[in-house]
Design a protein around this motif. Structure first.
Motif, short mmCIF file in Angstrom:
data_model
loop_
_atom_site.label_atom_id
_atom_site.label_comp_id
_atom_site.label_asym_id
_atom_site.label_seq_id
_atom_site.Cartn_x
_atom_site.Cartn_y
_atom_site.Cartn_z
N THR A 97 -21.37 -21.31 -9.59
CA THR A 97 -22.10 -20.40 -10.48
C THR A 97 -21.56 -20.39 -11.91
OG1 THR A 97 -20.70 -18.63 -9.58
CG2 THR A 97 -22.92 -18.87 -8.67
N GLY A 98 -20.50 -21.17 -12.17
CA GLY A 98 -19.98 -21.23 -13.53
C GLY A 98 -18.48 -21.35 -13.57
N LEU B 4 -0.87 -3.73 2.42
CA LEU B 4 -0.08 -2.49 2.43
C LEU B 4 1.24 -2.69 3.19
CD1 LEU B 4 -2.82 0.22 3.06
CD2 LEU B 4 -1.91 -0.59 0.88
N LEU B 5 1.19 -3.43 4.30
CA LEU B 5 2.40 -3.67 5.07
C LEU B 5 3.41 -4.49 4.27
CD1 LEU B 5 0.90 -4.47 8.60
CD2 LEU B 5 2.01 -2.34 7.86
N LYS B 6 2.94 -5.48 3.55
CA LYS B 6 3.85 -6.27 2.70
C LYS B 6 4.44 -5.40 1.60
CE LYS B 6 1.37 -10.64 3.46
NZ LYS B 6 0.55 -11.70 2.85
N LEU B 7 3.62 -4.55 1.04
CA LEU B 7 4.10 -3.64 -0.01
C LEU B 7 5.15 -2.69 0.54
CD1 LEU B 7 3.79 -2.83 -2.93
CD2 LEU B 7 1.78 -1.49 -2.29
N GLU B 8 4.94 -2.18 1.73
CA GLU B 8 5.94 -1.30 2.36
C GLU B 8 7.23 -2.07 2.66
OE1 GLU B 8 5.93 2.19 2.95
OE2 GLU B 8 4.53 1.68 1.35
N HIS B 9 7.10 -3.33 3.05
CA HIS B 9 8.29 -4.17 3.27
C HIS B 9 9.07 -4.32 1.96
CE1 HIS B 9 10.71 -7.48 4.91
NE2 HIS B 9 10.52 -8.08 3.74
N ALA B 10 8.37 -4.58 0.86
CA ALA B 10 9.04 -4.70 -0.44
C ALA B 10 9.70 -3.39 -0.83
CB ALA B 10 8.03 -5.12 -1.50
N ARG B 11 9.06 -2.27 -0.51
CA ARG B 11 9.65 -0.97 -0.84
C ARG B 11 10.93 -0.73 -0.04
NH1 ARG B 11 6.57 3.67 -2.51
NH2 ARG B 11 4.71 2.91 -1.42
N ARG B 12 10.90 -1.05 1.27
CA ARG B 12 12.10 -0.87 2.10
C ARG B 12 13.25 -1.75 1.62
NH1 ARG B 12 8.17 -0.91 6.15
NH2 ARG B 12 8.64 -3.09 6.63
N GLN B 13 12.93 -2.94 1.12
CA GLN B 13 13.95 -3.86 0.64
C GLN B 13 14.37 -3.56 -0.80
OE1 GLN B 13 15.37 -6.43 2.55
NE2 GLN B 13 14.27 -5.38 4.21
N GLN B 14 13.78 -2.51 -1.38
CA GLN B 14 14.06 -2.08 -2.75
C GLN B 14 13.84 -3.21 -3.76
OE1 GLN B 14 18.11 -0.45 -2.15
NE2 GLN B 14 17.20 1.58 -2.32
N LEU B 15 12.74 -3.93 -3.56
CA LEU B 15 12.37 -5.00 -4.47
C LEU B 15 11.53 -4.43 -5.62
CD1 LEU B 15 11.40 -7.76 -1.89
CD2 LEU B 15 13.63 -7.30 -2.94
N ALA B 16 11.46 -5.18 -6.70
CA ALA B 16 10.79 -4.68 -7.90
C ALA B 16 9.29 -4.97 -7.89
CB ALA B 16 11.42 -5.29 -9.15
N TYR B 17 8.89 -6.17 -7.39
CA TYR B 17 7.51 -6.59 -7.56
C TYR B 17 6.93 -7.20 -6.28
CZ TYR B 17 8.82 -6.30 -12.49
OH TYR B 17 9.29 -5.88 -13.70
N TYR B 18 5.64 -6.99 -6.13
CA TYR B 18 4.84 -7.67 -5.11
C TYR B 18 3.70 -8.38 -5.84
CZ TYR B 18 1.17 -8.05 -1.50
OH TYR B 18 0.16 -8.50 -0.69
N TYR B 19 3.64 -9.71 -5.68
CA TYR B 19 2.62 -10.53 -6.33
C TYR B 19 1.53 -10.89 -5.31
CZ TYR B 19 6.01 -11.28 -10.13
OH TYR B 19 6.89 -11.11 -11.18
N PRO B 20 0.30 -10.36 -5.47
CA PRO B 20 -0.76 -10.66 -4.51
C PRO B 20 -1.66 -11.83 -4.88
CG PRO B 20 -1.46 -8.88 -5.92
CD PRO B 20 -0.09 -9.28 -6.40
N GLY B 21 -1.42 -12.49 -6.04
CA GLY B 21 -2.28 -13.59 -6.47
C GLY B 21 -3.10 -13.20 -7.69
N TYR B 22 -4.31 -13.77 -7.80
CA TYR B 22 -5.12 -13.48 -8.98
C TYR B 22 -6.46 -12.88 -8.60
CZ TYR B 22 -7.35 -18.14 -8.15
OH TYR B 22 -7.99 -19.22 -7.62
N LEU B 23 -7.06 -12.19 -9.58
CA LEU B 23 -8.46 -11.86 -9.47
C LEU B 23 -9.22 -12.70 -10.48
CD1 LEU B 23 -9.23 -9.94 -12.09
CD2 LEU B 23 -8.30 -8.13 -10.66
N VAL B 24 -10.53 -12.70 -10.38
CA VAL B 24 -11.37 -13.58 -11.19
C VAL B 24 -12.37 -12.72 -11.97
CG1 VAL B 24 -13.02 -15.50 -11.15
CG2 VAL B 24 -11.12 -15.44 -9.52
N HIS B 25 -12.36 -12.88 -13.27
CA HIS B 25 -13.22 -12.08 -14.14
C HIS B 25 -14.70 -12.38 -13.83
CE1 HIS B 25 -15.41 -11.28 -17.98
NE2 HIS B 25 -14.71 -10.17 -17.91
N GLY B 26 -15.45 -11.33 -13.56
CA GLY B 26 -16.88 -11.49 -13.29
C GLY B 26 -17.22 -12.00 -11.91
N TYR B 27 -16.22 -12.03 -11.01
CA TYR B 27 -16.44 -12.55 -9.65
C TYR B 27 -15.73 -11.61 -8.68
CZ TYR B 27 -17.08 -16.16 -6.05
OH TYR B 27 -17.47 -16.87 -4.93
N PRO B 28 -16.41 -10.57 -8.20
CA PRO B 28 -15.77 -9.46 -7.48
C PRO B 28 -15.12 -9.82 -6.15
CG PRO B 28 -18.02 -8.90 -8.13
CD PRO B 28 -17.83 -10.34 -8.43
#
Length: 238
Positions: free
Chosen positions: A38-39, A162-186
């Motif tokens: 589509t573009g 959410l489970l990965k995020l909770e794992h990062a929280r328990r490990q006292q990590l700073a960031y969770y990277y889930p990948g990218y989103l795409v502008h105009g492509y929901p």
């Protein structure tokens, strides 16, 4: 652009994730555009600041919906059980994806250069969902979530986020990277589900992370497309 790896220590992974790179097979890559039928769309890399995450009604409801399932995190080892679940998942999706877990993560090989773990969700003894993630020194990167399509009403892909995020929280990590989103492509907007208020978006032009907003994404997309158009016009003149 890609970076070939022999072994990647945790602090190196943190650095590359912080520069808008991500795992593909046994390499790291980055991109600013995604060509689709589509573009041409712009990509926008995301991360969640773990200390700023708070849950709302939708997230708490999902935890309650799935509270009867057991959850465990363990070092990743490719098994027939994981491959069988991935195969069922792959048959149910309506987008292009690697045909097997081995192909997606190991590119058909046996050696993994990343410190990789897997989050298991089980209904009794049955494995119904699994989420793969890589560990850095101060961050994790979610690589793939897959699940039994018979459990689609349980939103297990979002639940694994959410489970990965909770794992990062328990490990006292700073960031969770889930990948990218795409502008105009929901189709990729689900990556904002965990907590949009704690999400940052990478500006590829300034190499800075900015608080997520659609206004910020719109500005970045317009700038990236304008730069690409200028480059294309310069090539035509040359």
């Amino acid at each position: 652009m890609s970076v070939a790896l022999s072994r990647l220590p945790g602090d190196f992974l943190d650095y590359y994730l912080g520069q808008g790179y991500y795992r593909m097979g046994q390499n790291l890559f980055t991109c600013e555009f995604l060509p689709l039928e589509t573009g041409l769309y712009t990509t926008h890399w995301l991360r969640l600041v773990v200390s700023r995450v708070t849950y709302g009604p939708k997230q708490r409801r999902l935890f309650r919906l799935n509270e009867r399932f057991s959850v465990a995190s363990r070092p990743f080892r490719l098994t027939p059980e994981y491959e069988a679940l991935y195969a069922r998942y792959h048959q149910s999706i309506d987008f292009e994806a690697n045909p097997s877990l081995a192909d997606l993560l190991l590119e058909g090989g046996a050696h993994n250069v990343f410190d990789t773990s897997i989050m298991e969700v089980r209904d009794g003894e049955q494995l119904i969902a699994a989420g793969v993630f890589d560990r850095g020194t101060d961050s994790i990167a979610g690589i793939v979530n897959f699940y039994d399509p018979a459990y689609h009403r349980h939103s297990l892909g979002k639940y694994l986020m959410l489970l990965k995020l909770e794992h990062a929280r328990r490990q006292q990590l700073a960031y969770y990277y889930p990948g990218y989103l795409v502008h105009g492509y929901p189709k990729f907007d689900y990556k904002l589900f965990a907590c949009a208020a704690a999400t940052e978006v990478f500006n590829a032009r300034t190499h800075q992370w900015r608080p997520f907003s659609w206004e910020e994404v719109n500005r970045q997309a317009a700038a990236l497309l304008a730069e690409r158009q200028e480059r294309d016009q310069a090539r035509e003149y040359n």
